[in-house]
Scaffold this motif. Structure first.
Motif, PDB file in Angstrom:
ATOM      1  N   THR A   1     -12.397  58.570  73.979  1.00 49.56           N
ATOM      2  CA  THR A   1     -13.545  59.422  74.316  1.00 49.56           C
ATOM      3  C   THR A   1     -13.670  60.537  73.293  1.00 49.56           C
ATOM      4  N   LEU A   2     -14.856  60.644  72.718  1.00 47.96           N
ATOM      5  CA  LEU A   2     -15.142  61.678  71.723  1.00 47.96           C
ATOM      6  C   LEU A   2     -16.420  62.405  72.116  1.00 47.96           C
ATOM      7  N   ILE A   3     -16.518  63.673  71.702  1.00 47.20           N
ATOM      8  CA  ILE A   3     -17.678  64.501  72.054  1.00 47.20           C
ATOM      9  C   ILE A   3     -18.435  64.867  70.784  1.00 47.20           C
ATOM     10  N   ASP A   4     -19.749  64.600  70.776  1.00 42.54           N
ATOM     11  CA  ASP A   4     -20.546  64.904  69.583  1.00 42.54           C
ATOM     12  C   ASP A   4     -20.911  66.389  69.539  1.00 42.54           C
ATOM     13  N   GLN A   5     -21.720  66.775  68.539  1.00 43.19           N
ATOM     14  CA  GLN A   5     -21.946  68.202  68.297  1.00 43.19           C
ATOM     15  C   GLN A   5     -22.979  68.853  69.211  1.00 43.19           C
ATOM     16  N   ILE A   6     -23.583  68.085  70.102  1.00 40.26           N
ATOM     17  CA  ILE A   6     -24.414  68.725  71.124  1.00 40.26           C
ATOM     18  C   ILE A   6     -23.734  68.633  72.498  1.00 40.26           C
ATOM     19  N   GLY A   7     -22.445  68.197  72.484  1.00 39.96           N
ATOM     20  CA  GLY A   7     -21.662  68.201  73.707  1.00 39.96           C
ATOM     21  C   GLY A   7     -21.715  66.933  74.531  1.00 39.96           C
ATOM     22  N   THR A   8     -22.299  65.867  73.997  1.00 29.92           N
ATOM     23  CA  THR A   8     -22.363  64.599  74.724  1.00 29.92           C
ATOM     24  C   THR A   8     -21.070  63.818  74.545  1.00 29.92           C
TER      25      THR A   8
ATOM     26  N   LEU B   1     -31.032  44.523  65.362  1.00 32.26           N
ATOM     27  CA  LEU B   1     -29.829  44.724  64.545  1.00 32.26           C
ATOM     28  C   LEU B   1     -28.564  44.861  65.393  1.00 32.26           C
ATOM     29  N   LYS B   2     -28.724  44.972  66.705  1.00 34.51           N
ATOM     30  CA  LYS B   2     -27.614  45.051  67.653  1.00 34.51           C
ATOM     31  C   LYS B   2     -26.542  46.075  67.233  1.00 34.51           C
ATOM     32  N   PRO B   3     -26.959  47.329  67.063  1.00 33.31           N
ATOM     33  CA  PRO B   3     -25.993  48.361  66.629  1.00 33.31           C
ATOM     34  C   PRO B   3     -24.989  48.705  67.719  1.00 33.31           C
ATOM     35  N   ASP B   4     -23.808  49.145  67.283  1.00 33.95           N
ATOM     36  CA  ASP B   4     -22.805  49.687  68.207  1.00 33.95           C
ATOM     37  C   ASP B   4     -23.007  51.187  68.400  1.00 33.95           C
ATOM     38  N   ILE B   5     -23.625  51.811  67.388  1.00 30.11           N
ATOM     39  CA  ILE B   5     -23.846  53.261  67.437  1.00 30.11           C
ATOM     40  C   ILE B   5     -24.998  53.614  66.499  1.00 30.11           C
ATOM     41  N   ILE B   6     -25.754  54.646  66.879  1.00 21.38           N
ATOM     42  CA  ILE B   6     -26.838  55.166  66.037  1.00 21.38           C
ATOM     43  C   ILE B   6     -26.530  56.641  65.768  1.00 21.38           C
ATOM     44  N   ILE B   7     -26.539  57.011  64.490  1.00 20.19           N
ATOM     45  CA  ILE B   7     -26.231  58.388  64.096  1.00 20.19           C
ATOM     46  C   ILE B   7     -27.535  59.158  63.900  1.00 20.19           C
ATOM     47  N   CYS B   8     -27.715  60.220  64.671  1.00 23.02           N
ATOM     48  CA  CYS B   8     -28.908  61.066  64.584  1.00 23.02           C
ATOM     49  C   CYS B   8     -28.499  62.515  64.333  1.00 23.02           C
ATOM     50  N   ASN B   9     -29.496  63.368  64.191  1.00 20.58           N
ATOM     51  CA  ASN B   9     -29.267  64.797  63.999  1.00 20.58           C
ATOM     52  C   ASN B   9     -30.262  65.566  64.845  1.00 20.58           C
ATOM     53  N   LYS B  10     -29.804  66.644  65.448  1.00 18.87           N
ATOM     54  CA  LYS B  10     -30.640  67.430  66.366  1.00 18.87           C
ATOM     55  C   LYS B  10     -31.922  67.916  65.706  1.00 18.87           C
ATOM     56  N   GLU B  11     -31.841  68.290  64.422  1.00 18.12           N
ATOM     57  CA  GLU B  11     -33.012  68.820  63.726  1.00 18.12           C
ATOM     58  C   GLU B  11     -33.895  67.716  63.154  1.00 18.12           C
ATOM     59  N   GLU B  12     -33.270  66.673  62.617  1.00 15.63           N
ATOM     60  CA  GLU B  12     -34.015  65.626  61.910  1.00 15.63           C
ATOM     61  C   GLU B  12     -34.749  64.672  62.845  1.00 15.63           C
ATOM     62  N   ASN B  13     -34.164  64.355  63.972  1.00 16.80           N
ATOM     63  CA  ASN B  13     -34.729  63.340  64.871  1.00 16.80           C
ATOM     64  C   ASN B  13     -35.164  63.985  66.180  1.00 16.80           C
TER      65      ASN B  13
ATOM     66  N   PRO C   1     -25.066  53.715  72.266  1.00 21.88           N
ATOM     67  CA  PRO C   1     -24.727  55.139  72.167  1.00 21.88           C
ATOM     68  C   PRO C   1     -25.366  55.793  70.934  1.00 21.88           C
ATOM     69  N   VAL C   2     -25.890  57.012  71.107  1.00 22.40           N
ATOM     70  CA  VAL C   2     -26.485  57.787  70.010  1.00 22.40           C
ATOM     71  C   VAL C   2     -25.627  59.026  69.775  1.00 22.40           C
ATOM     72  N   TRP C   3     -25.029  59.082  68.606  1.00 23.24           N
ATOM     73  CA  TRP C   3     -24.175  60.226  68.235  1.00 23.24           C
ATOM     74  C   TRP C   3     -25.029  61.257  67.514  1.00 23.24           C
ATOM     75  N   ILE C   4     -25.065  62.484  68.035  1.00 27.69           N
ATOM     76  CA  ILE C   4     -25.942  63.511  67.468  1.00 27.69           C
ATOM     77  C   ILE C   4     -25.118  64.617  66.811  1.00 27.69           C
ATOM     78  N   THR C   5     -25.442  64.894  65.558  1.00 28.73           N
ATOM     79  CA  THR C   5     -24.825  66.013  64.855  1.00 28.73           C
ATOM     80  C   THR C   5     -25.749  67.222  64.944  1.00 28.73           C
ATOM     81  N   ASP C   6     -25.178  68.399  64.745  1.00 30.09           N
ATOM     82  CA  ASP C   6     -25.957  69.648  64.753  1.00 30.09           C
ATOM     83  C   ASP C   6     -25.323  70.562  63.709  1.00 30.09           C
ATOM     84  N   ILE C   7     -25.927  70.597  62.522  1.00 32.49           N
ATOM     85  CA  ILE C   7     -25.321  71.286  61.382  1.00 32.49           C
ATOM     86  C   ILE C   7     -26.105  72.548  61.035  1.00 32.49           C
TER      87      ILE C   7
END
Length: 270
Positions: A5-12, A77-89, A102-108
């Protein structure tokens, strides 16, 4: 199977039994980082704006832009994960993508956030050694740059990102953090609620807003030209207009390493 279990940068919170093998990245700078971490073979989808390294656009499926994506292409494409960003997407895009995987969101916003993102990717994609190498390189380059810039006097700047309407970098964003690092005081980064992160401004009021010493015209997202520099220059008092590489001021991830060298050259020109 061991659950991680891992937590992304918006706390999900995200749980995985294995490290994700099929990655879609919807953020150009993060696509570049994933490549630098040795994960090219796992990338199955990227945006049309993912231009570094340049060969990826011809070898990996394009699934749209950062603000408009092709959901059906992504599903296929049957992804296992999608990498997004709070500002960009957008939030709407993320909510729709979450129905696929699962969508992993960064916040930089800060450089520390950047270190955290790289560390997270190391854990997420089981490439901790490469992630640590990058963070070590960036930490060394950051220390070196701080030493380089320590005696450079502060100059007031306005950093333009758009035309019609004119928009600038305000507060609480990565651009402003890098401006501060460079001893550039952003005249539009005050604490009033009206300032915002990327405020629209009236060019006629630029002198009363802070009368900058420098006007930076970014190469992206709007491609500023000489005529725009002339138009803006008519409303400043004594400012020098400088065309700057927007990637160096706004791309996080591994691009930051190149940015430090770019900033040294920029200061030499100024």
């Amino acid at each position: 199977m061991k659950l991680k279990t891992l937590i992304d940068q918006i706390g999900t919170s995200h749980s995985f039994t294995t490290s994700p093998q099929r990655i879609i990245s919807l953020v150009p700078s993060q696509t570049e980082l994933l490549f630098e971490l040795g994960l090219e073979s796992r990338l199955v989808g990227i945006t049309k704006f993912c231009v570094h390294p340049c060969h990826l656009k011809s070898t990996i499926k394009l699934v749209g832009g950062t603000k408009k994506v092709h959901f059906e292409k992504i599903k296929l494409l049957k992804p296992d994960i999608i990498i997004c960003n709070k500002e960009e997407n957008t939030k709407e895009i993320v909510e729709e993508l979450s129905k696929i995987c699962p969508v992993w969101i960064t916040d930089i916003i800060t450089i520390e956030d950047n270190f955290q993102m790289i560390n997270d990717f190391g854990k997420l994609f089981n490439c901790r050694t490469e992630a640590q190498k990058w963070n070590d390189k960036l930490a060394f380059a950051l220390s070196d740059f701080k030493n380089f810039v320590k005696n450079i006097p502060v100059k007031k700047v306005a950093y333009f990102i758009w035309k019609d309407p004119f928009m600038v970098a305000g507060r609480d964003n990565f651009i402003n953090e890098l401006l501060k690092l460079n001893h550039f005081e952003n005249i539009y980064a005050n604490n009033s609620e009206k300032a915002g992160r990327y405020p629209e401004i009236e060019i006629e009021k630029i002198r009363s807003a802070g009368d900058p010493d420098l006007v930076f015209l970014s190469s992206e997202p709007f491609p500023f030209k000489e005529e725009h520099a002339f138009e803006i220059g008519l409303h400043t008092h004594h400012a020098t207009t400088v065309f700057v590489d927007g990637e160096m001021f706004s791309w996080y991830g591994s691009r930051l390493l190149k940015a430090f060298d770019y900033f040294k050259k920029l200061h030499a020109k100024l």
